[in-house]
Design a protein around this motif. Structure first.
Motif, mmCIF file in Angstrom:
data_model
loop_
_atom_site.group_PDB
_atom_site.id
_atom_site.type_symbol
_atom_site.label_atom_id
_atom_site.label_comp_id
_atom_site.label_asym_id
_atom_site.label_seq_id
_atom_site.Cartn_x
_atom_site.Cartn_y
_atom_site.Cartn_z
ATOM 1 N N GLU A 203 0.888 -1.193 -0.163
ATOM 2 C CA GLU A 203 -0.048 -0.008 -0.157
ATOM 3 C C GLU A 203 0.911 1.390 -0.001
ATOM 4 O O GLU A 203 2.154 1.125 0.255
ATOM 5 C CB GLU A 203 -0.925 -0.129 1.211
ATOM 6 C CG GLU A 203 -1.829 -1.201 1.207
ATOM 7 C CD GLU A 203 -3.162 -0.952 -0.048
ATOM 8 O OE1 GLU A 203 -2.912 -0.091 -0.907
ATOM 9 O OE2 GLU A 203 -4.107 -1.705 0.202
ATOM 10 N N LYS A 204 0.455 2.256 -0.203
ATOM 11 C CA LYS A 204 0.905 3.580 -0.175
ATOM 12 C C LYS A 204 1.576 3.980 0.897
ATOM 13 O O LYS A 204 2.602 4.866 0.938
ATOM 14 C CB LYS A 204 -0.020 4.835 -0.644
ATOM 15 C CG LYS A 204 -0.528 4.735 -2.141
ATOM 16 C CD LYS A 204 -1.518 5.751 -2.427
ATOM 17 C CE LYS A 204 -1.992 5.567 -4.106
ATOM 18 N NZ LYS A 204 -2.882 6.730 -4.264
ATOM 19 N N ASN A 205 1.263 3.489 2.294
ATOM 20 C CA ASN A 205 1.783 3.661 3.498
ATOM 21 C C ASN A 205 2.977 3.009 3.395
ATOM 22 O O ASN A 205 3.803 2.997 4.763
ATOM 23 C CB ASN A 205 0.948 3.569 4.675
ATOM 24 C CG ASN A 205 0.562 1.932 4.673
ATOM 25 O OD1 ASN A 205 0.946 1.195 3.833
ATOM 26 N ND2 ASN A 205 -0.546 1.593 5.588
ATOM 27 N N GLY A 206 3.420 2.071 2.565
ATOM 28 C CA GLY A 206 4.747 1.539 2.591
ATOM 29 C C GLY A 206 4.634 0.260 3.358
ATOM 30 O O GLY A 206 5.746 -0.284 3.730
#
Length: 349
Positions: A203-206
């Motif tokens: 996800e974009k939160n890593g």
């Protein structure tokens, strides 16, 4: 593809020679027999060449560059206090020599260094081209749970983690290939996703998650460790890191897996070898060894079983090689399994 390697005076190896299979290479032996050291050494040499060739404005190989690059990679992978600590421990000054030969002779390399070497190696055989395919090294533990921010922290601080962890985390973060999966990729990854019960997503939160149909995203720390190892493998297949004509080095694939998952891992390893990946694994599991051999009987793949065992301190670790598991005379896992059956028949421990 790596064809053969010769090693002199490197850690537990006094005199060592190995002819490699272009498909599957299975290294077996008891603890401290050098299985991980062998995989890490080969990985370090190939990874140095592959990463050097991918640098912006890369120049052809030179001795001046490689004597430093090989030394830095060996120290990053093995974490000795100095490079000379990797030379076999004996009284007096010794010199380590390593030579590798490939199916493309332009990749052949030879290096050496002595017990008093600090950081640089001597390049005795200079390759004339860089390796085109990046090797992949999978350690015994999964890395999805430590992935968030690990690479940036590793690059900015001195951490006592092997550099293979950083390298693999970089590969895990690679972008997924566009378009539908190829038939080859689907054949390898779909059984893994079936066993996991979902798909691995970044996800974009890593952070990595297991996306379960109808159940949303499950944080990787909440997924069983054995499944996290499969999830890591699924991600690396999906983003194309493991590909034809590449190299996979995997240390103890069976660690923390039950027999059902070990069988799944064996099928993936066999499938990768069939797809053109040169695979090197180190294992203690007789179950995994037999599963790989059974799979090869149904769909033959070039394979080599490599048994490492101690002769004595003066000779160091010796090596036996065979194309079938039964050709090895020193298999501790089998010896202990037979001994257990004997104890059971005798009615006690």
């Amino acid at each position: 593809m790596l064809d053969s390697v010769e090693i002199k005076q490197f850690t537990v190896f006094r005199e060592f020679a190995l002819d490699c299979s272009p498909g599957l290479n299975v290294v077996v032996g008891e603890n401290s027999s050098g299985k991980s050291h062998l995989l890490k050494l080969l990985y370090a040499l190939i990874a140095t060449s592959a990463s050097s060739g991918k640098q912006p404005h890369a120049q052809p190989p030179t001795k001046a560059y490689l004597q430093k690059a090989y030394g830095e990679k060996l120290q990053g992978v093995f974490r000795p206090e100095s490079l000379g600590r990797l030379v076999s421990r004996r009284q007096g000054r010794e010199r380590c020599e390593v030579r590798t030969w490939f199916n493309n002779p332009a990749l052949d390399v030879g290096i050496s260094f002595a017990t008093n070497s600090k950081t640089d190696v001597q390049v005795d055989t200079l390759p004339s081209v860089w390796e085109a395919q990046s090797p992949l090294y999978l350690p015994t533990r999964e890395l999805l749970t430590i992935y968030p921010n690990f690479v940036s922290i590793y690059e900015g601080h001195y951490l006592e983690f092997e550099e293979t962890w950083r390298d693999t985390c970089i590969h895990l973060g690679g972008l997924l290939q566009k378009g539908p999966r190829t038939m080859q990729t689907a054949k390898l990854i779909e059984p893994i996703e079936h066993a996991l019960g979902g798909k691995v997503v970044l996800e974009k939160n890593g952070r990595f998650y297991l996306r379960v149909p109808g159940g949303g995203n499950m944080e990787m720390p909440l997924v069983a460790e054995g499944y996290r190892k499969l999830a890591m493998l699924a991600r690396l297949i999906a983003n194309g890191v493991i590909q034809a004509q590449g190299y996979l080095f995997w240390d103890e694939p069976e660690a923390n897996l039950n027999p059902r998952l070990i069988r799944q891992v064996a099928q993936v390893i066999h499938g990768l070898a069939l797809a053109g990946v040169q695979v090197f694994i180190a294992s203690h599991s007789f179950f995994l060894l037999k599963e790989l051999e059974l799979l090869s009987r149904c769909q033959p793949v070039p394979q080599k079983f490599i048994g490492l065992y101690w002769e004595d301190d003066a000779i160091g670790v010796s090596c036996e090689q065979a194309e079938v598991l039964s050709g090895l005379n020193h298999i501790v896992a089998l010896d202990e399994e037979l001994a257990q059956y004997d104890r059971e028949l005798q009615g006690g421990a």
